[in-house]
Design a protein around this motif. Structure first.
Motif, PDB file in Angstrom:
ATOM      1  N   ASP A   1      12.729   2.213   3.165  1.00  0.00           N
ATOM      2  CA  ASP A   1      12.352   2.889   4.487  1.00  0.00           C
ATOM      3  C   ASP A   1      11.099   1.910   5.124  1.00  0.00           C
ATOM      4  O   ASP A   1      11.096   1.778   6.310  1.00  0.00           O
ATOM      5  N   SER A   2      10.388   1.071   4.466  1.00  0.00           N
ATOM      6  CA  SER A   2       9.385   0.374   4.665  1.00  0.00           C
ATOM      7  C   SER A   2      10.012  -0.995   5.217  1.00  0.00           C
ATOM      8  O   SER A   2       8.823  -1.421   5.819  1.00  0.00           O
ATOM      9  N   LEU A   3      11.123  -1.344   4.940  1.00  0.00           N
ATOM     10  CA  LEU A   3      11.445  -2.824   5.741  1.00  0.00           C
ATOM     11  C   LEU A   3      11.424  -3.105   6.970  1.00  0.00           C
ATOM     12  O   LEU A   3      10.551  -3.967   7.430  1.00  0.00           O
ATOM     13  N   ALA A   4      11.737  -2.008   7.665  1.00  0.00           N
ATOM     14  CA  ALA A   4      11.572  -2.067   9.242  1.00  0.00           C
ATOM     15  C   ALA A   4      10.235  -1.632   9.743  1.00  0.00           C
ATOM     16  O   ALA A   4       9.771  -2.289  10.441  1.00  0.00           O
ATOM     17  N   LYS A   5       9.899  -0.618   9.117  1.00  0.00           N
ATOM     18  CA  LYS A   5       8.361  -0.244   9.707  1.00  0.00           C
ATOM     19  C   LYS A   5       7.293  -0.966   9.513  1.00  0.00           C
ATOM     20  O   LYS A   5       6.489  -1.281  10.364  1.00  0.00           O
ATOM     21  N   ASN A   6       7.185  -1.560   8.360  1.00  0.00           N
ATOM     22  CA  ASN A   6       6.360  -2.699   8.056  1.00  0.00           C
ATOM     23  C   ASN A   6       6.588  -3.977   8.099  1.00  0.00           C
ATOM     24  O   ASN A   6       5.870  -5.007   7.867  1.00  0.00           O
TER      25      ASN A   6
ATOM     26  N   ILE B   1       8.755  -6.142   6.770  1.00  0.00           N
ATOM     27  CA  ILE B   1       8.682  -6.850   5.562  1.00  0.00           C
ATOM     28  C   ILE B   1       9.691  -8.182   5.585  1.00  0.00           C
ATOM     29  O   ILE B   1       9.369  -9.023   5.200  1.00  0.00           O
ATOM     30  N   ASP B   2      10.937  -7.666   6.181  1.00  0.00           N
ATOM     31  CA  ASP B   2      11.793  -9.089   6.034  1.00  0.00           C
ATOM     32  C   ASP B   2      11.295 -10.041   7.175  1.00  0.00           C
ATOM     33  O   ASP B   2      11.396 -10.959   7.043  1.00  0.00           O
ATOM     34  N   GLU B   3      10.590  -9.583   8.154  1.00  0.00           N
ATOM     35  CA  GLU B   3       9.947 -10.483   9.239  1.00  0.00           C
ATOM     36  C   GLU B   3       8.865 -11.395   8.695  1.00  0.00           C
ATOM     37  O   GLU B   3       8.905 -12.468   8.986  1.00  0.00           O
ATOM     38  N   ARG B   4       8.236 -10.527   7.808  1.00  0.00           N
ATOM     39  CA  ARG B   4       7.114 -11.545   7.147  1.00  0.00           C
ATOM     40  C   ARG B   4       7.725 -12.719   6.232  1.00  0.00           C
ATOM     41  O   ARG B   4       7.161 -13.582   6.011  1.00  0.00           O
ATOM     42  N   ILE B   5       8.759 -12.038   5.649  1.00  0.00           N
ATOM     43  CA  ILE B   5       9.508 -13.003   4.541  1.00  0.00           C
ATOM     44  C   ILE B   5       9.884 -14.109   5.323  1.00  0.00           C
ATOM     45  O   ILE B   5       9.948 -15.367   5.259  1.00  0.00           O
ATOM     46  N   SER B   6      10.746 -13.763   6.482  1.00  0.00           N
ATOM     47  CA  SER B   6      11.554 -14.658   7.322  1.00  0.00           C
ATOM     48  C   SER B   6      10.243 -15.908   7.891  1.00  0.00           C
ATOM     49  O   SER B   6      10.481 -16.900   7.891  1.00  0.00           O
ATOM     50  N   ALA B   7       9.140 -15.111   8.446  1.00  0.00           N
ATOM     51  CA  ALA B   7       8.142 -16.260   8.802  1.00  0.00           C
ATOM     52  C   ALA B   7       7.595 -17.172   7.882  1.00  0.00           C
ATOM     53  O   ALA B   7       7.265 -18.457   8.160  1.00  0.00           O
ATOM     54  N   ALA B   8       7.534 -16.741   6.736  1.00  0.00           N
ATOM     55  CA  ALA B   8       7.157 -17.630   5.612  1.00  0.00           C
ATOM     56  C   ALA B   8       8.076 -18.591   5.061  1.00  0.00           C
ATOM     57  O   ALA B   8       8.120 -19.700   4.573  1.00  0.00           O
TER      58      ALA B   8
END
Length: 118
Positions: free
Chosen positions: A38-43, A45-52
């Motif tokens: 549930d937090s993947l989109a809201k926070n 998370i995948d975007e932060r990983i992708s940016a890294a």
């Protein structure tokens, strides 16, 4: 040194297994794993990983590596556990479930995410 019977480590292992299985079948899961999904989109998370990851696309990341990273970034977002502990746990999970290069990959990605947060 933590032991393999530490309840928090056991819980993290189970969450990684559920997140890994979910990445293939998108099955319904509950508990802490559901909160992370549930937090993947809201926070973002995948975007932060992708940016890294810089130029490496997230869909090319090994699914077990991605499950470990998702759990770690979720825990970093909560800020209730020190980042060093989260990284250590992620590396231990990477050693247990990933390939030979997974621990250094996970360490590098998390290190970059933490440095961007500071």
């Amino acid at each position: 040194m933590k032991s393999a019977s530490d309840p928090r480590h056991i819980q993290r292992r189970e969450i990684v297994k559920e997140l890994f299985a979910w990445s293939f079948s998108k099955q319904d899961i509950s508990g802490k794993s559901r909160q992370i999904l549930d937090s993947l989109a809201k926070n973002k998370i995948d975007e932060r990983i992708s940016a890294a990851l810089d130029t490496w696309p997230i869909d090319k990341v090994n699914k077990i590596d991605l499950a470990i990273l998702r759990l770690a970034v979720y825990e970093l977002h909560l800020e209730s556990t020190p980042p060093k502990v989260i990284i250590d746990e992620a590396i231990e999970l990477a050693k247990e479930f990933g390939s030979e290069s997974t621990p250094s990959f996970v360490n590098g990605v998390l290190g970059k995410i933490i440095s961007e947060v500071k």
